[in-house]
Design an enzyme around this catalytic site. Structure first.
Site, PDB file in Angstrom:
ATOM      1  N   GLU A   1     -19.757   4.763 -12.343  1.00  0.00           N
ATOM      2  CA  GLU A   1     -18.540   5.299 -11.711  1.00  0.00           C
ATOM      3  C   GLU A   1     -17.262   4.755 -12.337  1.00  0.00           C
ATOM      4  OE1 GLU A   1     -19.726   1.752  -9.003  1.00  0.00           O
ATOM      5  OE2 GLU A   1     -20.708   3.267 -10.261  1.00  0.00           O
TER       6      GLU A   1
ATOM      7  N   GLU B   1       2.752  -3.273 -13.138  1.00  0.00           N
ATOM      8  CA  GLU B   1       2.956  -3.184 -11.690  1.00  0.00           C
ATOM      9  C   GLU B   1       2.893  -4.575 -11.085  1.00  0.00           C
ATOM     10  OE1 GLU B   1       0.643  -1.711  -7.627  1.00  0.00           O
ATOM     11  OE2 GLU B   1      -0.134  -1.112  -9.589  1.00  0.00           O
TER      12      GLU B   1
ATOM     13  N   GLY C   1     -28.297   0.001  -5.229  1.00  0.00           N
ATOM     14  CA  GLY C   1     -28.999   1.242  -4.918  1.00  0.00           C
ATOM     15  C   GLY C   1     -30.272   1.414  -5.731  1.00  0.00           C
TER      16      GLY C   1
ATOM     17  N   GLY D   1       0.811   1.781  -7.533  1.00  0.00           N
ATOM     18  CA  GLY D   1      -0.160   1.978  -8.600  1.00  0.00           C
ATOM     19  C   GLY D   1      -0.255   3.426  -9.028  1.00  0.00           C
TER      20      GLY D   1
ATOM     21  N   SER E   1       0.818  -1.221   0.000  1.00  0.00           N
ATOM     22  CA  SER E   1       0.000   0.000   0.000  1.00  0.00           C
ATOM     23  C   SER E   1       0.848   1.266   0.000  1.00  0.00           C
ATOM     24  CB  SER E   1      -0.960   0.013   1.207  1.00  0.00           C
ATOM     25  OG  SER E   1      -1.796  -1.108   1.193  1.00  0.00           O
TER      26      SER E   1
ATOM     27  N   CYS F   1     -26.687   0.131  -8.930  1.00  0.00           N
ATOM     28  CA  CYS F   1     -26.840  -1.328  -8.847  1.00  0.00           C
ATOM     29  C   CYS F   1     -27.775  -1.702  -7.696  1.00  0.00           C
ATOM     30  CB  CYS F   1     -25.469  -1.996  -8.729  1.00  0.00           C
ATOM     31  SG  CYS F   1     -25.497  -3.774  -9.089  1.00  0.00           S
TER      32      CYS F   1
ATOM     33  N   HIS G   1     -22.932   0.438 -13.257  1.00  0.00           N
ATOM     34  CA  HIS G   1     -21.950   1.123 -12.413  1.00  0.00           C
ATOM     35  C   HIS G   1     -21.259   2.222 -13.229  1.00  0.00           C
ATOM     36  CE1 HIS G   1     -21.768  -1.640  -8.853  1.00  0.00           C
ATOM     37  NE2 HIS G   1     -22.262  -2.499  -9.746  1.00  0.00           N
TER      38      HIS G   1
ATOM     39  N   ILE H   1       7.044 -14.529  -0.508  1.00  0.00           N
ATOM     40  CA  ILE H   1       7.308 -15.817  -1.156  1.00  0.00           C
ATOM     41  C   ILE H   1       6.431 -16.005  -2.393  1.00  0.00           C
ATOM     42  CG2 ILE H   1       5.680 -17.113   0.302  1.00  0.00           C
ATOM     43  CD1 ILE H   1       7.777 -19.405   0.269  1.00  0.00           C
TER      44      ILE H   1
ATOM     45  N   GLN I   1      17.490   0.210   1.520  1.00  0.00           N
ATOM     46  CA  GLN I   1      18.714  -0.530   1.213  1.00  0.00           C
ATOM     47  C   GLN I   1      18.456  -2.034   1.254  1.00  0.00           C
ATOM     48  OE1 GLN I   1      22.218   0.756   3.467  1.00  0.00           O
ATOM     49  NE2 GLN I   1      21.238   2.743   3.810  1.00  0.00           N
TER      50      GLN I   1
END
Length: 549
Positions: A514, A141, A386, A18, A14, A384, A512, A149, A193
């Site tokens: 958005e 990415e 909603g 990205g 995090s 959706c 959707h 691992i 490092q």
């Protein structure tokens, strides 16, 4: 010859790999290059579609119906390109394809191993996006953190790919944490490092290091990192926290980041044009500086993790900037909302939005939110689920269907106004089996939806199994619910709304929208919802709220 850029992360997850990758993509696109982006996730899930949003945030859906990591949303918003299922793959997907081939006898009795079979399959994914898009630059990415691992096969595949492709056509960017130790009053380079040492032990020397920190990483610190990590001083860049993620491209460009990447890959640097992007960020800062705010309340169920509604929040911000207004967005837990506290919780809302979701938890709170929006004429946008809760509320309170619900929540309810789509009836697998991706919608003339889109046929992305039950369609419309969008065959209700003479702005979409919102081109339904919310807040007609030039 396509150039490949690989972005890895060190110390912790995090970090913002990205955003770093997407910012570089935007800068290179501004220089006239065709850029494509890709996310390789080392977890064993085939895709994120079956994960709880608490695990990795929202599930982003591509045009071609792939359920992907939320970073693809960042990629699309930054480089303004519609990505595909080739832009995200996981360890699970790689193993699934290899095992299927092994069962078919494709390996001629040979032993299937991580090297070369898994690494070859990963490299094939790097090549596939290059071949199918014809991009000048592909930025990949790698999810997770160097040293995990589960990521080792991916790092080895990157090492092999760079050797095969050629050093001059591949570069490695390592994003690493440079923490500030308050007791010592300084940032520390040792974690970086160690992270680079780990990466080098796996055969990869980074070309660039991007230092993530909540404090400035000055030139002396960057020179120290360069010395210990065997990179040039002018290849270590500072990426301390910015006021907004949309400021990161400018912050990196000021340091010559994209110019150095072009130099490393023997790309003509060309003259970049970031004017549209900088116009947006200038408008964004001006809007955010306003003391007066428009209050949007998002009533959901994953409210402890804002990333669960990342694209919704970004689409609201895009829309606010378009009108030069500051959006105050607050997530409200539907499970804790009821008629007893709705006035206290939503009393100051200028707009109420109910986003998508699954499962029974919090449903009655969302119905309560839709009821308040409808009865008190608060602008409402349903996405959706909603849409579905808005239909349930309307059926209960206006159509005299007590207990109207969805068969997802109450299988034997008396009024199943929301029901399973017929083509989902025999589906047993959960992963990748919903109605996914872009589908056409006929927009009904004379509706708020038509005013928003200004087009008779639109395409929006879907992610659902349930729909408005057509057995109740006539009863709902007779009571005043307006269907403003339909599938081309008119079987599926895509959008509903209330007439303008009944409510100033109440619209819900099964899709959707958005997912397709862009910083300088907000999703039409979000834009008009925010316009209506601003009008309510400022006590004017919504048509008086005009967008910035």
């Amino acid at each position: 010859m396509t150039k490949h850029i690989f972005v890895t992360g060190g110390v912790v997850s995090s970090l913002g790999k990205g955003i770093t990758a997407a910012s570089l993509g935007r800068l290179l696109k501004a220089r006239g290059y065709k850029v494509m982006m890709q996310k390789a996730d080392p977890y064993l899930n085939v895709d994120p579609g079956t994960m709880s949003p608490f695990q990795h945030g929202e599930v982003f859906v591509t045009e071609d119906g792939y359920e992907s990591d939320l970073d693809l949303g960042h990629y699309e918003r930054f480089i303004d390109e519609n990505l595909t299922r080739n832009s995200n793959f996981t360890t699970g997907a790689i193993y699934q394809s290899l095992i299927a081939r092994e069962r078919q006898g494709d390996f001629l009795g040979g032993t299937v191993q991580v090297i070369p079979h898994v690494t070859n399959a990963i490299k094939e994914r790097f090549r596939r996006i290059e071949e199918q898009t014809g991009a000048d630059v592909v930025i990949t990415e790698l999810g997770g953190t160097i040293g995990d691992i589960e990521g080792q096969a991916f790092v080895e595949a990157i090492r092999q790919f760079r050797k095969e492709k050629g050093y001059e056509d591949c570069c490695i960017i390592h994003v690493s944490l440079v923490p500030y130790i308050a007791a010592a009053h300084e940032v520390k380079t040792k974690p970086t490092q160690h992270s680079v040492r780990e990466l080098r032990s796996m055969g990869i020397q980074p070309d660039f290091i991007v230092c993530r920190s909540d404090h400035e990483v000055d030139a002396d610190i960057r020179a120290k990192i360069a010395s210990f990590c065997d990179v040039e001083c002018d290849c270590v860049f500072e990426n301390s926290d910015c006021p907004s993620i949309y400021d990161v491209p400018a912050h990196l460009a000021e340091q010559g980041f994209d110019r150095k990447v072009c130099e490393r890959l023997s790309l003509d640097p060309r003259t970049g044009d970031m004017s549209r992007w900088y116009d947006f960020t200038s408008a964004m800062h001006a809007a955010n500086a306003r003391a007066d705010v428009t209050r949007i309340r998002v009533v959901g169920k994953y409210t402890q993790l804002p990333d669960a509604y990342l694209s919704v929040i970004e689409a609201l911000h895009h829309s606010g900037v378009a009108f030069g207004r500051h959006m105050d967005i607050e997530l409200v837990d539907g499970e804790e909302l009821s008629e007893d506290n709705v006035e206290e919780v939503l009393g100051d809302a200028d707009g109420i939005l109910v986003p998508g979701g699954f499962g029974l938890r919090g449903i009655e709170g969302k119905v309560c939110a839709a009821r308040r929006a409808r009865t008190l004429k608060v602008p409402y946008l349903g996405i959706c689920l909603g849409l579905q809760v808005a239909v349930c509320e309307f059926a209960r309170d206006v159509c005299d269907m007590p207990g109207a619900s969805s068969t997802e929540f109450v299988p034997d309810c008396a009024y199943p106004v929301i029901d399973l789509m017929p083509d989902q009836a025999d589906v047993t697998d959960k992963g990748g089996t919903m109605r996914l991706g872009a589908y056409p919608c006929k927009v009904v003339t004379g509706t708020l939806a038509e005013e928003a889109y200004a087009e008779p046929l639109v395409y929006e992305r879907h992610r659902h199994r349930y729909e408005v039950n057509n057995a109740f369609r006539d009863r709902l419309t007779a009571a005043g619910l307006k269907i403003s969008g339909l599938s081309p065959d008119e079987r599926l209700v895509e959008m509903v709304e209330l007439p303008e003479d009944v409510h100033p702005w109440f619209v819900a979409s099964q899709a959707h929208p958005e997912f397709k919102s862009r910083p300088d081109r907000p999703a039409p339904l979000f834009r008009e919802f925010v316009r209506a919310a601003i009008a309510r807040h400022e006590g004017c007609d919504r048509h008086e709220v005009t967008a910035l030039a």
